[in-house]
Design a protein around this motif. Structure first.
Motif, mmCIF file in Angstrom:
data_model
loop_
_atom_site.group_PDB
_atom_site.id
_atom_site.type_symbol
_atom_site.label_atom_id
_atom_site.label_comp_id
_atom_site.label_asym_id
_atom_site.label_seq_id
_atom_site.Cartn_x
_atom_site.Cartn_y
_atom_site.Cartn_z
ATOM 1 N N ASP A 147 -3.090 -39.035 30.581
ATOM 2 C CA ASP A 147 -3.589 -40.196 30.446
ATOM 3 C C ASP A 147 -4.442 -40.253 28.978
ATOM 4 O O ASP A 147 -4.608 -41.466 28.553
ATOM 5 C CB ASP A 147 -4.637 -40.366 31.506
ATOM 6 C CG ASP A 147 -3.852 -40.841 32.945
ATOM 7 O OD1 ASP A 147 -2.800 -41.336 32.836
ATOM 8 O OD2 ASP A 147 -4.696 -40.773 33.999
ATOM 9 N N ALA A 148 -5.313 -39.336 28.856
ATOM 10 C CA ALA A 148 -6.083 -39.246 27.664
ATOM 11 C C ALA A 148 -5.162 -39.248 26.252
ATOM 12 O O ALA A 148 -5.397 -39.996 25.371
ATOM 13 C CB ALA A 148 -6.934 -38.053 27.555
ATOM 14 N N ILE A 149 -4.085 -38.670 26.170
ATOM 15 C CA ILE A 149 -3.184 -38.600 25.142
ATOM 16 C C ILE A 149 -2.271 -39.735 24.936
ATOM 17 O O ILE A 149 -2.243 -40.342 23.951
ATOM 18 C CB ILE A 149 -2.276 -37.266 25.061
ATOM 19 C CG1 ILE A 149 -3.212 -35.986 24.880
ATOM 20 C CG2 ILE A 149 -1.315 -37.359 24.031
ATOM 21 C CD1 ILE A 149 -2.628 -34.442 25.338
ATOM 22 N N PHE A 150 -1.559 -40.134 26.088
ATOM 23 C CA PHE A 150 -0.677 -41.087 26.051
ATOM 24 C C PHE A 150 -1.259 -42.553 26.414
ATOM 25 O O PHE A 150 -0.780 -43.884 25.901
ATOM 26 C CB PHE A 150 0.535 -41.072 27.128
ATOM 27 C CG PHE A 150 1.531 -39.991 26.671
ATOM 28 C CD1 PHE A 150 2.776 -40.708 26.041
ATOM 29 C CD2 PHE A 150 1.357 -38.802 26.770
ATOM 30 C CE1 PHE A 150 3.869 -39.826 25.867
ATOM 31 C CE2 PHE A 150 2.338 -38.027 26.130
ATOM 32 C CZ PHE A 150 3.513 -38.483 25.946
ATOM 33 N N GLY A 151 -2.502 -42.627 26.905
ATOM 34 C CA GLY A 151 -3.157 -43.660 27.509
ATOM 35 C C GLY A 151 -2.808 -44.103 29.004
ATOM 36 O O GLY A 151 -1.476 -44.040 29.185
ATOM 37 N N GLU A 152 -3.730 -44.235 29.677
ATOM 38 C CA GLU A 152 -3.338 -44.405 31.379
ATOM 39 C C GLU A 152 -2.600 -45.867 31.521
ATOM 40 O O GLU A 152 -1.770 -45.529 32.438
ATOM 41 C CB GLU A 152 -4.723 -44.429 32.133
ATOM 42 C CG GLU A 152 -5.502 -45.528 31.787
ATOM 43 C CD GLU A 152 -6.894 -45.367 32.470
ATOM 44 O OE1 GLU A 152 -6.766 -44.849 33.555
ATOM 45 O OE2 GLU A 152 -7.979 -45.659 32.006
ATOM 46 N N GLN A 153 -2.465 -46.393 30.617
ATOM 47 C CA GLN A 153 -1.637 -47.683 30.735
ATOM 48 C C GLN A 153 -0.175 -47.399 30.527
ATOM 49 O O GLN A 153 0.497 -48.247 30.848
ATOM 50 C CB GLN A 153 -1.904 -48.915 29.749
ATOM 51 C CG GLN A 153 -1.589 -48.550 28.352
ATOM 52 C CD GLN A 153 -2.838 -47.644 27.565
ATOM 53 O OE1 GLN A 153 -3.553 -47.002 28.205
ATOM 54 N NE2 GLN A 153 -2.598 -47.357 26.403
ATOM 55 N N ASN A 154 0.053 -46.165 30.081
ATOM 56 C CA ASN A 154 1.325 -45.706 29.723
ATOM 57 C C ASN A 154 2.146 -44.921 30.834
ATOM 58 O O ASN A 154 3.199 -44.300 30.578
ATOM 59 C CB ASN A 154 1.770 -45.261 28.258
ATOM 60 C CG ASN A 154 1.385 -46.320 27.352
ATOM 61 O OD1 ASN A 154 1.887 -47.329 27.528
ATOM 62 N ND2 ASN A 154 0.762 -46.069 26.269
ATOM 63 N N PHE A 155 1.150 -44.757 31.756
ATOM 64 C CA PHE A 155 1.873 -43.954 32.876
ATOM 65 C C PHE A 155 2.879 -44.682 33.735
ATOM 66 O O PHE A 155 2.759 -46.004 33.856
ATOM 67 C CB PHE A 155 0.648 -43.755 34.125
ATOM 68 C CG PHE A 155 1.058 -43.099 35.387
ATOM 69 C CD1 PHE A 155 1.779 -41.784 35.411
ATOM 70 C CD2 PHE A 155 1.109 -43.843 36.469
ATOM 71 C CE1 PHE A 155 2.250 -41.328 36.753
ATOM 72 C CE2 PHE A 155 1.603 -43.424 37.638
ATOM 73 C CZ PHE A 155 1.989 -42.155 37.758
ATOM 74 N N VAL A 156 3.947 -44.095 34.015
ATOM 75 C CA VAL A 156 5.173 -44.835 34.714
ATOM 76 C C VAL A 156 5.184 -44.456 35.926
ATOM 77 O O VAL A 156 5.136 -45.376 37.000
ATOM 78 C CB VAL A 156 6.418 -44.373 34.020
ATOM 79 C CG1 VAL A 156 7.671 -45.218 34.670
ATOM 80 C CG2 VAL A 156 6.413 -44.952 32.484
#
Length: 601
Positions: A147-156
């Motif tokens: 979540d920190a590295i990719f951004g939690e908005q990019n969790f699929v």
């Protein structure tokens, strides 16, 4: 967003930036086909350094990343060995390998994964996706890091893989029968998984009892559960029966006006006698060409751990199962990932390659659809050649094999409706036997856990056919240390140095096809060209030939007067002021201090 804290985080947070670039050194004797750093790769070396070595060529270009890192169960014996110059981290090294009694094993796992995940994120393309298998030991910490590295908005998604077909009798509390598969996108606004193929049983459920000219259909429920729905109206059936609305009656999914429009278009089914609760006719011709993937992955579809080990043993022909990799993943699991995440020309990276399952799945996918997917495997253990690469060699060339090959011909979750239409189901199975029986020694049919499977079984006693392909086997060379360049302590090849400088200057990967070493040209990005005046010859580097001159600057600028030109060189005989006065869009960047002088932002 809640932040994950672990001991050592402040020391590894930007550690990936200090890892030196190391060139890839091909070993032609261990690969198949001509050496090609832009083709399939198997890299033997520390995956942190290998990922950094890949950046100059592959930053922002990888379409799919799959990793199967240590689960940190306490029984794997993995070591934290990154060269982080912090007293606490150095002290940890004395307690390796990490075991179940290590009170800091979770912190060490996070410290090991953090810089690798940062580099993997940088390698992933804007339209790419990241997949990682784990179990309950680290899944929650991995979610926080990603979540920190990719951004939690990019969790699929967090998929559940049912990996065992029978419970473990040795389990103390519960038999742990599943692993997780975390899925993130580099940018979820532009990434979508591919649709899966529709199974035969899905289409079989469409019928046409009213001979509708639009073809087969199946009924869809119109009833809604509560007052938040669109419809609160009574409905009069063609038979005259009145179905009341609320209170005490039905809620409907669509508004009344829309309902009667659909009825006029003969999209409402009232039953053969016109007296049923109405349903929507969903036509087969109007459904999506595939099916949306689900988060529950059954072993009947994607394989299980026991078969994965048997498959590996059959390929490598080890004398004992103790000689082989302990926890391989089934090819069918990776095939599902590739089916969802890749196109025919995708680049697939696995930096915890293990037994090489990812490469096997890529080659199999290419053979199936005539694709040109490329794999990049990284393995740091000493079995990289004898196991990881050897498996890939045999899969490419073919291998001696004695055993049973199975091909799934039907996989269907049985429902009560299927049982009511058993004759139709039996006819479907008989049709499969008639059409496919000639290809197999026998057709096996079985029902287990409510799933009907029909498999073709064939005994192979000679040789499994090779899938074809090639790969280059590489190790990691000495670090490219620019501070030692002019002293002659390190003189990397032109391409190796150029790739590192190009990436550091532009944050883009170098295109090897664009490089013109004789002209000192590296390549271009939007808005600028990059040049490197260099030869791996210390005497030449100290001579006037290695300097940027006014004539050279004019020649570089003339190649494209409308763009900026960045020139790396050991020295210059023209000032930046003179270049500006003559409107020559050339900027000099000195070696060996270039890495510290470039503003990458």
């Amino acid at each position: 967003m809640t932040e994950l804290s672990f001991k050592g985080k402040e020391f590894v947070y930007n550690h990936h930036l200090s890892v030196p670039f190391r060139p890839l050194v091909p070993d032609e004797t261990k690969g198949i086909g001509p050496v090609a750093l832009d083709g399939n790769l198997i890299i033997h070396g520390d995956n942190l350094h290998a990922l950094k070595a890949l950046l100059p060529l592959y930053a922002g270009k990888v379409d799919c990343i799959f990793i199967d890192p240590p689960y940190n169960t306490g029984n794997e014996g993995w070591c934290y060995n990154d060269n982080v110059n912090a007293p606490m981290i150095r002290e940890w090294l004395a307690s390796n390998p990490i075991g179940i009694e290590d009170g800091l094993r979770h912190d060490k796992w996070c410290a090991m994964m953090w810089p690798r995940l940062r580099l993997l994120h940088e390698l992933l393309s804007e339209t790419g996706s990241f997949w990682m298998t784990l179990d309950d030991n680290e899944i929650h910490r991995a979610r926080a890091m990603l979540d920190a590295i990719f951004g939690e908005q990019n969790f699929v998604a967090c998929c559940i893989w049912h990996k065992n077909y029978s419970p473990k009798p040795s389990a103390q509390f519960f038999s742990e029968d599943h692993d997780y598969l975390l899925v993130y996108a580099k940018n979820k606004d532009v990434w979508r998984p591919n649709l899966l193929e529709r199974t035969g049983d899905m289409n079989a459920r469409y019928e046409n009892p009213d001979n509708d000219p639009r073809g087969p259909w199946k009924p869809g429920d119109l009833s809604a559960r509560n007052y938040y729905s669109e419809g609160t109206y009574p409905i009069t059936c063609p038979s005259g029966r009145v179905i009341p609305g609320p209170p005490g009656g039905n809620y409907w999914r669509i508004k009344e006006e829309k309902f009667w429009e659909m009825d006029k278009d003969k999209r409402i089914w009232w039953g053969e006698d016109g007296n049923n609760v109405p349903s929507i006719k969903r036509f087969l011709s109007e459904v999506k060409p595939g099916r949306v993937p689900q988060t529950l992955w059954e072993y009947s579809e994607v394989g299980h751990t026991q078969d994965a080990k048997k498959e590996l043993l059959s390929i490598l022909d080890f004398s004992s199962s103790n000689d082989v990799f302990v926890t391989p993943k089934p090819v069918t699991l990776l095939s599902r990932v590739l089916e969802l995440a890749t196109s025919k020309n995708a680049i697939v990276l696995d930096s915890f390659a293990g037994s090489g399952t990812t490469a096997h799945a890529v080659l199999k996918a290419n053979a199936k659809d005539d694709g040109n997917r490329r794999f990049i495997l990284v393995e740091m253990e000493d079995y990289a050649d004898r196991l990881t690469a050897e498996r890939v060699r045999r899969v490419i060339k073919g291998y001696a094999y004695t055993g049973t090959q199975r091909e799934e011909l039907l996989n269907q979750q049985l429902t009560f409706t299927d049982l009511k239409k058993a004759d139709k189901l039996l006819d479907q199975i008989a049709s499969i036997e008639n059409l496919e029986g000639h290809r197999f020694d026998k057709i096996e049919k079985k029902v287990k856990d409510g799933v009907l499977t029909v498999e073709g079984v064939k005994t192979v006693q000679e040789r499994a056919e090779g899938l074809g392909g090639s790969f280059t086997y590489c190790t990691l060379g000495d670090p490219v240390e620019l501070d030692k360049l002019l002293s002659g302590e390190t003189l990397p090849p032109y391409a190796g140095l150029g790739a590192a400088l190009f990436h550091m200057a532009t944050n883009h990967a170098l295109d090897p096809a664009a490089v013109r070493e004789d002209d000192f040209y590296l390549g271009a990005t939007e808005g600028q060209h990059v040049w490197l005046i260099y030869k791996p010859d210390l005497d030449w580097l100290k001579s006037p030939e290695a300097a940027l001159t006014l004539a050279r600057a004019k020649a570089f600028a003339a190649a494209d007067p409308d763009k900026r030109h960045l020139v790396f060189a050991p020295a210059r005989f023209v000032s930046q002021k003179m270049l500006a006065e003559q409107n020559i869009p050339v900027e000099f960047v000195p070696l060996p201090f270039a890495l510290y002088r470039i503003d990458r932002s």
